[in-house]
Write a protein that holds these residues in place. Sequence first.
Motif, PDB file in Angstrom:
ATOM      1  N   GLU A 195      -8.456  -4.018   2.979  1.00  0.00           N
ATOM      2  CA  GLU A 195      -8.380  -5.315   2.754  1.00  0.00           C
ATOM      3  C   GLU A 195      -6.816  -5.663   2.305  1.00  0.00           C
ATOM      4  N   LEU A 196      -6.338  -4.864   1.434  1.00  0.00           N
ATOM      5  CA  LEU A 196      -5.007  -4.722   0.809  1.00  0.00           C
ATOM      6  C   LEU A 196      -4.065  -4.962   1.954  1.00  0.00           C
TER       7      LEU A 196
ATOM      8  N   THR B 249       0.804  -1.222  -0.072  1.00  0.00           N
ATOM      9  CA  THR B 249      -0.041  -0.121  -0.028  1.00  0.00           C
ATOM     10  C   THR B 249       1.000   1.435   0.021  1.00  0.00           C
TER      11      THR B 249
ATOM     12  N   ASN C 122     -12.318   0.797   1.956  1.00  0.00           N
ATOM     13  CA  ASN C 122     -12.368  -0.598   2.312  1.00  0.00           C
ATOM     14  C   ASN C 122     -11.510  -1.347   1.410  1.00  0.00           C
ATOM     15  N   ILE C 123     -11.127  -0.895   0.098  1.00  0.00           N
ATOM     16  CA  ILE C 123     -10.063  -1.567  -0.772  1.00  0.00           C
ATOM     17  C   ILE C 123      -8.697  -1.750  -0.040  1.00  0.00           C
TER      18      ILE C 123
ATOM     19  N   VAL D 210      -9.760  -6.464  -5.248  1.00  0.00           N
ATOM     20  CA  VAL D 210      -8.451  -6.553  -4.046  1.00  0.00           C
ATOM     21  C   VAL D 210      -7.652  -7.663  -4.421  1.00  0.00           C
ATOM     22  N   LYS D 211      -8.326  -8.937  -5.042  1.00  0.00           N
ATOM     23  CA  LYS D 211      -7.292 -10.136  -5.556  1.00  0.00           C
ATOM     24  C   LYS D 211      -6.334  -9.559  -6.553  1.00  0.00           C
TER      25      LYS D 211
ATOM     26  N   GLN E 268      -3.536  -7.442  -5.185  1.00  0.00           N
ATOM     27  CA  GLN E 268      -2.568  -8.111  -4.693  1.00  0.00           C
ATOM     28  C   GLN E 268      -1.527  -8.394  -5.391  1.00  0.00           C
TER      29      GLN E 268
ATOM     30  N   LEU F 125     -15.870  -5.981  -4.710  1.00  0.00           N
ATOM     31  CA  LEU F 125     -14.510  -5.255  -3.802  1.00  0.00           C
ATOM     32  C   LEU F 125     -13.558  -6.500  -3.932  1.00  0.00           C
ATOM     33  N   ASP F 126     -13.905  -7.747  -3.729  1.00  0.00           N
ATOM     34  CA  ASP F 126     -13.062  -9.087  -3.478  1.00  0.00           C
ATOM     35  C   ASP F 126     -12.225  -9.292  -4.882  1.00  0.00           C
TER      36      ASP F 126
END
Lengths: 246, 246
Positions: A168-169, A2, A164-165, A133-134, A137, A129-130
């Motif tokens: 999660e990251l 990040t 939120n992103i 994020v995936k 990553q 969102l998932d």
Amino acid sequence: MTDALDVFVSAHSFREKDLRDKTVVMIDVLRASSTMVTALHHGAKGVIPVGNMDEAGKISRNLDSESFLMSGEKNGVKIDGYDLTNSPLEHAADVVTGKTVILNTTNGTKAIDRADHADKILVGSFLNLDAVVKHLQDEKNEIVLVCAGWRGRLSFEDLLCAGNIIYELCSGNLSNTAADGAKVAFGLYEKFADDIENSIMSSNYAERLEGIVSKDDISYCCQRNELQNLPALNKGIITSLDDTAN
Amino acid sequence: MTDALDVFVSAHSFREKDLRDKTVVMIDVLRASSTMVTALHHGAKGVIPVGNMDEAGKISRNLDSESFLMSGEKNGVKIDGYDLTNSPLEHAADVVTGKTVILNTTNGTKAIDRADHADKILVGSFLNLDAVVKHLQDEKNEIVLVCAGWRGRLSFEDLLCAGNIIYELCSGNLSNTAADGAKVAFGLYEKFADDIENSIMSSNYAERLEGIVSKDDISYCCQRNELQNLPALNKGIITSLDDTAN
């Protein structure tokens, strides 16, 4: 990772060259991003984002009349001659399958246009969102989350989604050396994480369009990880990245 | 009253007409606002904010050479022929008393220029936070806190200061119907209220100018309510509002 991530709060809050060679995630929760993700999930062939009716007209004249749908609204009412409003809920499978959707969206289009120098432009929302994020990553490029905002201002819901992103990251632990924009988005998400829908229901967007955009629409756009696809821009058309292209 | 208050995160994040007839507080914590407040506190006759050296040169040619000081730096180094850098600590009483300070400041000047339609333009910082809050408590106009930001992006320290002002104005209870920008700034302040100096020390500004701008400068700009004056723009010159004019 990040540390190589920044957040811009509106389509006006960066210089175009700030996005050069980066991976951009365009976030317009209410409702352009959510509608794009939904339409593609339900089998639309592609979504063409346009900034106004003129542009929509020009594009549609080059397409077979059976092959596309026009989505757009003015002050919350469907534009005369259009097929759909901007509501994601109208972009259902029986309506959009196999069609190209020409989507009128001022702030979202502005963000995409100004990201012209980016290496990759993805579309993010709470709904997918998932998937965002995936993908991020494993991203090698620097990442910029571009919130569409509204007329140059920040929008609460876009910044919350960016937060939120980021959350999660970094698994909830943001580095002290993260960019200012990332810190602000992350902090906002920490504060409202347990109350996403309610907090968005009292945002300026909801207030501006009260009685025009349905609460069902807003509730739908606040759902996390309902859809698994990841829209990406390719030569002016947004389609889902397939798994092999990830 | 915080319902009639908005926050813009940079000089680019609003349309000029969004400020029409409003009371604007320009916030550029590091360091334009802090330097203006300090220079006026120490007896400067006025501060003229300029966006570049050309403009500074033009203005200075119309002034008696004994009557003014030029403050500015390029990449953290004093500009050749100038009297001072942008450091507030250099704007001490024995230097600035009775002088007009021509202050080179890109982001701060941009914010002020774009606030041309405002009814009133005030200058806010942590140093004079109480004076800002006291004035705004009795304000009849709508209020906009304009963060200077950096090249269109938000700056952590400016948004934190805006959040601190809002927190004081609403005694820590922000209305649910507050503007999105106000909610974001307020939330940021709640998160970092106990750690203002440290959090600003790890902001992008501090990182960008590490080794160039002294930590003493940054520490100084993070002090709350050290100074009681409230600078206001009047025909291109910033002077302190006196108590009767409040």
